[in-house]
Design a protein around this motif. Sequence first.
Motif, PDB file in Angstrom:
ATOM      1  N   ARG A  73       0.849  -1.192   0.000  1.00  0.00           N
ATOM      2  CA  ARG A  73       0.000   0.000   0.000  1.00  0.00           C
ATOM      3  C   ARG A  73       0.879   1.234   0.000  1.00  0.00           C
ATOM      4  O   ARG A  73       1.806   1.354   0.805  1.00  0.00           O
ATOM      5  CB  ARG A  73      -0.904   0.017   1.234  1.00  0.00           C
ATOM      6  CG  ARG A  73      -1.758   1.265   1.388  1.00  0.00           C
ATOM      7  CD  ARG A  73      -2.663   1.109   2.612  1.00  0.00           C
ATOM      8  NE  ARG A  73      -3.552   2.243   2.774  1.00  0.00           N
ATOM      9  CZ  ARG A  73      -3.400   3.215   3.663  1.00  0.00           C
ATOM     10  NH1 ARG A  73      -2.335   3.200   4.473  1.00  0.00           N
ATOM     11  NH2 ARG A  73      -4.267   4.194   3.762  1.00  0.00           N
ATOM     12  N   ILE A  74       0.601   2.167  -0.931  1.00  0.00           N
ATOM     13  CA  ILE A  74       1.328   3.428  -0.994  1.00  0.00           C
ATOM     14  C   ILE A  74       0.334   4.553  -0.700  1.00  0.00           C
ATOM     15  O   ILE A  74      -0.650   4.709  -1.431  1.00  0.00           O
ATOM     16  CB  ILE A  74       1.964   3.650  -2.381  1.00  0.00           C
ATOM     17  CG1 ILE A  74       2.839   2.464  -2.776  1.00  0.00           C
ATOM     18  CG2 ILE A  74       2.782   4.945  -2.393  1.00  0.00           C
ATOM     19  CD1 ILE A  74       3.346   2.524  -4.210  1.00  0.00           C
ATOM     20  N   GLN A  75       0.575   5.276   0.379  1.00  0.00           N
ATOM     21  CA  GLN A  75      -0.301   6.395   0.721  1.00  0.00           C
ATOM     22  C   GLN A  75       0.205   7.654   0.008  1.00  0.00           C
ATOM     23  O   GLN A  75       1.302   8.130   0.299  1.00  0.00           O
ATOM     24  CB  GLN A  75      -0.317   6.625   2.237  1.00  0.00           C
ATOM     25  CG  GLN A  75      -1.227   7.761   2.683  1.00  0.00           C
ATOM     26  CD  GLN A  75      -2.686   7.486   2.353  1.00  0.00           C
ATOM     27  OE1 GLN A  75      -3.222   6.447   2.716  1.00  0.00           O
ATOM     28  NE2 GLN A  75      -3.324   8.410   1.661  1.00  0.00           N
ATOM     29  N   LEU A  80       4.982  13.278  -1.186  1.00  0.00           N
ATOM     30  CA  LEU A  80       5.512  12.011  -1.680  1.00  0.00           C
ATOM     31  C   LEU A  80       6.385  12.256  -2.902  1.00  0.00           C
ATOM     32  O   LEU A  80       6.038  13.045  -3.787  1.00  0.00           O
ATOM     33  CB  LEU A  80       4.353  11.074  -2.039  1.00  0.00           C
ATOM     34  CG  LEU A  80       4.722   9.619  -2.347  1.00  0.00           C
ATOM     35  CD1 LEU A  80       5.052   8.867  -1.059  1.00  0.00           C
ATOM     36  CD2 LEU A  80       3.568   8.921  -3.066  1.00  0.00           C
ATOM     37  N   MET A  81       7.516  11.568  -2.989  1.00  0.00           N
ATOM     38  CA  MET A  81       8.441  11.716  -4.104  1.00  0.00           C
ATOM     39  C   MET A  81       8.436  10.457  -4.972  1.00  0.00           C
ATOM     40  O   MET A  81       8.111   9.366  -4.495  1.00  0.00           O
ATOM     41  CB  MET A  81       9.859  11.970  -3.577  1.00  0.00           C
ATOM     42  CG  MET A  81       9.993  13.248  -2.768  1.00  0.00           C
ATOM     43  SD  MET A  81       9.660  14.715  -3.766  1.00  0.00           S
ATOM     44  CE  MET A  81      11.095  14.711  -4.837  1.00  0.00           C
ATOM     45  N   ARG A 121      -3.979  13.005  -4.375  1.00  0.00           N
ATOM     46  CA  ARG A 121      -3.540  13.956  -3.344  1.00  0.00           C
ATOM     47  C   ARG A 121      -2.038  14.219  -3.430  1.00  0.00           C
ATOM     48  O   ARG A 121      -1.440  14.799  -2.524  1.00  0.00           O
ATOM     49  CB  ARG A 121      -3.923  13.455  -1.949  1.00  0.00           C
ATOM     50  CG  ARG A 121      -5.425  13.467  -1.717  1.00  0.00           C
ATOM     51  CD  ARG A 121      -5.811  13.472  -0.260  1.00  0.00           C
ATOM     52  NE  ARG A 121      -7.254  13.485  -0.091  1.00  0.00           N
ATOM     53  CZ  ARG A 121      -8.014  14.572  -0.133  1.00  0.00           C
ATOM     54  NH1 ARG A 121      -7.453  15.744  -0.354  1.00  0.00           N
ATOM     55  NH2 ARG A 121      -9.315  14.493   0.034  1.00  0.00           N
ATOM     56  N   THR A 122      -1.421  13.776  -4.503  1.00  0.00           N
ATOM     57  CA  THR A 122      -0.005  14.063  -4.735  1.00  0.00           C
ATOM     58  C   THR A 122       0.124  14.758  -6.087  1.00  0.00           C
ATOM     59  O   THR A 122      -0.705  14.544  -6.974  1.00  0.00           O
ATOM     60  CB  THR A 122       0.824  12.758  -4.704  1.00  0.00           C
ATOM     61  OG1 THR A 122       2.203  13.054  -4.537  1.00  0.00           O
ATOM     62  CG2 THR A 122       0.634  11.946  -5.959  1.00  0.00           C
ATOM     63  N   PRO A 123       1.110  15.628  -6.282  1.00  0.00           N
ATOM     64  CA  PRO A 123       1.235  16.373  -7.545  1.00  0.00           C
ATOM     65  C   PRO A 123       1.504  15.459  -8.743  1.00  0.00           C
ATOM     66  O   PRO A 123       1.973  14.328  -8.582  1.00  0.00           O
ATOM     67  CB  PRO A 123       2.422  17.317  -7.291  1.00  0.00           C
ATOM     68  CG  PRO A 123       2.541  17.402  -5.804  1.00  0.00           C
ATOM     69  CD  PRO A 123       2.098  16.075  -5.276  1.00  0.00           C
ATOM     70  N   PRO A 124       1.225  15.948  -9.953  1.00  0.00           N
ATOM     71  CA  PRO A 124       1.412  15.134 -11.174  1.00  0.00           C
ATOM     72  C   PRO A 124       2.820  14.572 -11.336  1.00  0.00           C
ATOM     73  O   PRO A 124       2.987  13.505 -11.920  1.00  0.00           O
ATOM     74  CB  PRO A 124       1.067  16.112 -12.302  1.00  0.00           C
ATOM     75  CG  PRO A 124       0.100  17.072 -11.678  1.00  0.00           C
ATOM     76  CD  PRO A 124       0.567  17.231 -10.252  1.00  0.00           C
ATOM     77  N   LYS A 125       3.850  15.287 -10.865  1.00  0.00           N
ATOM     78  CA  LYS A 125       5.223  14.785 -10.984  1.00  0.00           C
ATOM     79  C   LYS A 125       5.354  13.410 -10.338  1.00  0.00           C
ATOM     80  O   LYS A 125       5.996  12.500 -10.893  1.00  0.00           O
ATOM     81  CB  LYS A 125       6.196  15.770 -10.321  1.00  0.00           C
ATOM     82  CG  LYS A 125       7.641  15.274 -10.276  1.00  0.00           C
ATOM     83  CD  LYS A 125       8.533  16.244  -9.520  1.00  0.00           C
ATOM     84  CE  LYS A 125       9.959  15.685  -9.404  1.00  0.00           C
ATOM     85  NZ  LYS A 125      10.853  16.584  -8.655  1.00  0.00           N
ATOM     86  N   GLN A 127       2.676  11.409  -9.473  1.00  0.00           N
ATOM     87  CA  GLN A 127       1.717  10.523 -10.127  1.00  0.00           C
ATOM     88  C   GLN A 127       2.337   9.860 -11.358  1.00  0.00           C
ATOM     89  O   GLN A 127       2.133   8.671 -11.606  1.00  0.00           O
ATOM     90  CB  GLN A 127       0.477  11.309 -10.553  1.00  0.00           C
ATOM     91  CG  GLN A 127      -0.374  11.845  -9.412  1.00  0.00           C
ATOM     92  CD  GLN A 127      -1.467  12.777  -9.924  1.00  0.00           C
ATOM     93  OE1 GLN A 127      -1.665  12.924 -11.120  1.00  0.00           O
ATOM     94  NE2 GLN A 127      -2.178  13.419  -9.010  1.00  0.00           N
ATOM     95  N   SER A 128       3.117  10.642 -12.108  1.00  0.00           N
ATOM     96  CA  SER A 128       3.680  10.138 -13.369  1.00  0.00           C
ATOM     97  C   SER A 128       4.751   9.072 -13.145  1.00  0.00           C
ATOM     98  O   SER A 128       5.162   8.403 -14.098  1.00  0.00           O
ATOM     99  CB  SER A 128       4.269  11.293 -14.181  1.00  0.00           C
ATOM    100  OG  SER A 128       5.361  11.895 -13.500  1.00  0.00           O
TER     101      SER A 128
END
Length: 331
Positions: A73-75, A80-81, A121-125, A127-128
């Motif tokens: 599980r990744i919250q 988050l990086m 809830r994390t930026p697109p950078k 997410q990608s």
Amino acid sequence: MEISESNVRMLIGKLSLLKKEIQKVIVGQDVVIEEMLIALMAGGHCLLEGVPGLAKTLMVRTMSQALDLSFRRIQFTPDLMPTDILGTEILEEDHVTGKRFFKFNKGPIFANIILADEINRTPPKTQSALLEAMQEFEVTYGGQTYPLDKPFFILATQNPIEQAGTYPLPEAQLDRFLLYVKIGYPSAAEEIAVLSSTTGKKKNKVEAVIGSEDIIQLQSLVRDVSISDDMVAYVSELIRATRPDTTAYAYVKEWVRWGAGPRAGQALILTAKARALFNGRYAVIPEDIHTMAYPVLRHRILMNFKAEAEQVSADRVTEELIKVVVKPQWK
């Protein structure tokens, strides 16, 4: 790899057991559970959306318990990086030679089932960072490519984008998800059952009923399910009708900014095949295509401002197209 008829029946039976194990904990949401399992069978990933408190995370965790697979599980949070997902290189020393070298420490992405919790809830950078893993089933870091174990299945949850602290997923990221499943509120009877079952001492134990080899066989079987040429042509016509520049329907031109691409057609055929197999059939019927069109297309049809102002959804466009796109003579 040839699979005997008896093994096919056994695998389909295990799917029913899998659903029953999940239903030990999850009350209702039968359609959502079925769509999650269809995504797994089709070898794709699934995005679940719903307001907080609808048991999205519990649903994924329960499914992972019923599968004899590795689970992480990744919250997702604003800080988050990408390395928190993929892993990172650390400097180590060989105690014999004294030489130093970099060693890649694998991140939580290296598991069979990944719960990407609250992905928006994390930026697109950040997410990608999932893009390559979702499409190629591998991770590249420091010039080296590391294959992921199969089966590999990402179940992501997200809150509605209207809520505070959310970042919309880029279209390229959304398109990597085979299905976009929306979770609604339970019925009155289901809500009473939820309240009764979750506020006492008794806890239902979920058993692992299916393993990696079985799932890989199921994913292979899905591609063997029969679909007629007429149905394939119908799927193509349905997908092309979502595009404002090629459609013959005025309301698509009026409401839609971008239509679905060829990947949507591939997803629709694969999930229709998976649904057929899930229901014990070895050939796709029209109901399979029409049912799966909604979770396949709702994140691949981009609505314009006029549609948003008039509260017209992608599901509405799909519904209208199913009514009017000329259907072949089903055989």
